[in-house]
Scaffold this motif. Structure first.
Motif: not given
Length: 391
Positions: A116-130, A156-161
């Motif tokens: 999706x868009x950056x909503x998922x990465x933002x939520x994962x950042x806040x939750x500490x989920x890589x 900060x959050x993603x290994x591969x895009x």
């Protein structure tokens, strides 16, 4: 802010069978995640967390996890004021349950995939989920590229895009991110099935109507039909309609003033016809690819399906609703270029543009080639699965 572990270091290294969490925030995103899940080898386990909506795309594929929450827009951001309406509809109250679930997911999965868009990465950042793999299906190197904060978020959050085009991947690579341009994964979700559209052809030309899958479907189809009524008899094409799941043919009949005839073919996708005023509309569901490939021009108010039509080399005509967000439409048009023609929300304007394309085979070919180049290629899904199976 919680401590964020290095992506891909869950402590479970390259098992023969792996457990995946797929996070997606919209109906189209769900269909992409479901396509990836369907391609995983036997033995691997996937859970699906649809942040928005009911996650119908995962039926029979993956169990749903996480809190369910509906918002008025269903994740559709083309319309002006959609964010404000979602906030009034209680969107903010969904954040705390989402973060609570994502925190509980830490250490429970071998790999996490976000679509999706950056909503998922933002939520994962806040939750500490890589995030191991992020499928960005919105950005484009032709417009709407990454801002500095977005590049920071992804790094900060993603290994591969996986991005839609090489231009985007290059911008992330320069920021030290493993970014890959394997094609447009939206195209790999194009649906095919038991429906012989070509056998229903009786005229030299054909069009497919993609009226969309939301509240305005009936209204959109009615305007498309009004435009086709205005075509001169010698240009009237065979007409196919891709009906989204959950939309009843009787609803479309009421919206268009046409008469619904139930199917007689026995084909699983056949929904019958709508007929009247010299027009016959062949209705089908779950076979968008069959319909597009059997047509010469596509009239579309859909999102993902518009990209699929362009990727298949068919020119698209879309009417521009006054309540569309100007920036979203401009970004899309920068990506699609001349392959998609935008016209006012007016049946006569739509009829004029349709007649012009139906009358000019060379122009149809030219625009179709632009669309296939800009929106393609197919094949990203297989490369994404390959990446997920790497250690």
């Amino acid at each position: 802010m919680p401590e964020l572990a290095k992506p891909g270091t869950s402590g479970l290294t390259a098992p023969m069978t792996a457990r995946f969490l797929f996070i997606a925030n919209g109906n189209g995103e769900d269909s992409i995640a479901a396509e990836i899940i369907s391609r995983l080898p036997a033995g691997h386990v996937a859970d699906a967390y649809p942040v928005v909506g009911q996650g119908r795309a995962y039926e029979g594929l993956a169990p749903l996890v996480g809190p369910r929450f509906d918002i008025p827009s269903e994740g559709w951001r083309h319309t002006k004021g959609s964010v404000a309406r979602d906030v009034r509809g209680g969107m903010l109250s969904s954040i705390r349950p989402a973060l609570s679930f994502l925190r509980s997911a830490r250490g429970r999965y071998d790999k996490v995939v976000v679509v999706g868009d950056n909503v998922g990465p933002i939520l994962c950042l806040l939750a500490g989920l890589p995030i191991d793999v992020y499928l960005d299906v919105f950005k484009s190197g032709f417009a709407h590229t990454y801002s500095a904060p977005e590049r920071w978020l992804i790094r900060r959050t993603c290994k591969t895009v996986f991005t839609r085009d090489a231009m985007l991947a290059e911008t992330l690579a320069r920021a030290g991110i493993d970014a890959r341009a394997a094609g447009n994964v939206m195209l790999d979700t194009t649906t095919y099935g038991q429906y012989d559209a070509t056998a229903r052809r009786t005229r030299p030309l054909a069009v497919t109507l993609l009226p969309g899958s939301r509240a305005t479907t009936g209204e959109s189809l009615a305007l498309q039909v009004d435009a086709l009524r205005q075509l001169p008899p010698d240009l009237r094409p065979d007409i196919f309609v891709a009906v989204a799941g959950g939309i009843a043919p009787t609803t479309l009949a009421q919206a268009t003033g046409l008469t619904h005839q139930p199917p007689t073919s026995g084909e699983t996708a056949d929904l019958g016809t709508l007929a009247g005023d010299g027009l016959t509309l062949h209705l089908a569901t779950g076979v968008t690819g069959n319909l597009i490939e059997a047509s010469d021009v596509v009239l579309s108010q859909a999102g993902t399906a518009t990209q699929q039509a362009l990727g298949l080399g068919r020119p698209v005509i879309t009417f521009d609703r006054p309540d569309n967000r100007r920036k979203r439409m401009a970004d899309e048009q920068a990506l699609m270029g001349e392959s998609r023609e935008l016209v006012p929300q007016d049946a006569t304007a739509l009829a004029t543009a349709t007649a012009r394309l139906l009358s000019d085979s060379a122009e149809r070919t030219r625009r179709g080639e632009i669309g296939a180049e800009r929106l393609g290629p197919f094949g990203a899904a297989a490369k994404i699965v390959q990446r997920l199976l790497e250690p």
